[in-house]
Design an enzyme around this catalytic site. Structure first.
Site, PDB file in Angstrom:
ATOM      1  N   ASP A 195       2.864  -2.680   0.472  1.00  0.00           N
ATOM      2  CA  ASP A 195       2.695  -1.694  -0.587  1.00  0.00           C
ATOM      3  C   ASP A 195       3.867  -1.705  -1.545  1.00  0.00           C
ATOM      4  O   ASP A 195       5.022  -1.905  -1.161  1.00  0.00           O
ATOM      5  CB  ASP A 195       2.537  -0.301   0.026  1.00  0.00           C
ATOM      6  CG  ASP A 195       1.259  -0.186   0.836  1.00  0.00           C
ATOM      7  OD1 ASP A 195       0.194  -0.331   0.228  1.00  0.00           O
ATOM      8  OD2 ASP A 195       1.334   0.024   2.057  1.00  0.00           O
ATOM      9  N   GLU A 214     -10.623   5.154   1.641  1.00  0.00           N
ATOM     10  CA  GLU A 214      -9.573   4.551   2.448  1.00  0.00           C
ATOM     11  C   GLU A 214      -8.417   5.553   2.501  1.00  0.00           C
ATOM     12  O   GLU A 214      -7.862   5.935   1.467  1.00  0.00           O
ATOM     13  CB  GLU A 214      -9.092   3.224   1.846  1.00  0.00           C
ATOM     14  CG  GLU A 214     -10.095   2.097   2.028  1.00  0.00           C
ATOM     15  CD  GLU A 214      -9.577   0.755   1.529  1.00  0.00           C
ATOM     16  OE1 GLU A 214      -8.460   0.715   0.970  1.00  0.00           O
ATOM     17  OE2 GLU A 214     -10.297  -0.243   1.683  1.00  0.00           O
TER      18      GLU A 214
END
Length: 268
Positions: free
Chosen positions: A60, A49
């Site tokens: 995040d 990824e």
């Protein structure tokens, strides 16, 4: 057959679990990303990824937010990320690459144009964090028409109805976020993960990857017992941050770090 499906089918036939590392493209500098991708494969990655840096990565935690800032400071753009994948493909035609990022940079360039260029570069799938399932019927078919798998996130709070709706739009695999919060946060509650993965399996035959909260071989092995794939990101990005001024040693460090997780999964 897509590269992603081929990898998961081959692993399932051998009774193995997929190891899926995440790094942010352009961190610590765009010229190092391809070497780090190859280092991840050497360490046992089955699929990569690759994060597309974005100025507001809402899902995040601070580790990956800072990685995005470093990458953007060096001018890393979406098209540059595709160039990195193209360079990676010159010597690796087997390892699937999934771009993980946010809607805005893709929408700004046009979904169709992006999808065509991504596929031409050698991208296999796209995970757009903020692509809601309600918007998916308009966008996911554009990706699939270009040969890209469209991967979605599921959360601990996802209802049965929402899991079913997402599974209907998804291809490649489903990514289950193992905890409430952002990347790199909290600790794993493996019993809760096991229960939710079982609930998801009742709605789909797609492989289920589990990420967020996986830091080391021990946590990887626990997740590997219940999931088809284990995703590790912040632990790797932290290593990159720690040694960002020593890029020459990073490939070996990432290979060794990921190798420990691979060994733990292979013992299952």
């Amino acid at each position: 057959m897509s590269r992603i499906k081929g990898v998961f089918d081959a692993l399932r036939a051998r009774g193995r679990k997929a190891l899926v590392p995440y790094i942010t493209a352009g961190d610590p500098h765009p010229r190092h990303t391809v070497a780090l991708m190859h280092a991840l494969v050497k360490g046992g990655a089955d699929l990569i990824e690759l994060g597309v840096p974005f100025s507001d990565p809402m899902a995040d935690g601070p580790v990956i937010q800072l990685a995005c800032e470093r990458a953007l400071a060096h001018g890393t753009s979406l098209w540059q990320v595709l160039e990195m994948v193209m360079e990676f493909r010159q010597t690796d035609s087997a390892t699937p690459v999934v771009l993980m990022g946010y809607l805005n940079p893709i929408e700004a360039r046009g979904f169709g144009k992006f999808a065509e260029r991504a596929r031409a570069a050698g991208v296999d799938g796209v995970l757009v964090v903020d692509l809601a399932v309600e918007e998916a019927p308009e966008i996911a078919p554009v990706f699939r028409a270009a040969g890209l798998d469209c991967i979605f996130l599921l959360a601990p709070t996802s209802s049965a109805a929402r899991i079913a709706a997402i599974a209907e739009q998804a291809s490649g695999y489903l990514y289950y976020v193992s905890l409430k919060g952002v990347t790199g946060a909290a600790t794993l509650d493996i019993a809760s993960v096991e229960a939710k993965v079982a609930e998801i399996r009742r709605q789909t035959q797609l492989p289920i990857a589990v990420g967020f909260g996986i830091r080391d071989a021990e946590s990887a092995a626990k997740v590997g017992q219940v999931a088809d794939a284990v995703v590790v990101g912040s632990a790797l990005v932290s290593q990159i941050e720690k040694h960002r001024d020593e890029p020459a040693i990073l490939p070996e460090l990432l290979t060794r770090q990921l190798g420990a997780l691979r060994a733990a999964l292979d013992k299952l």
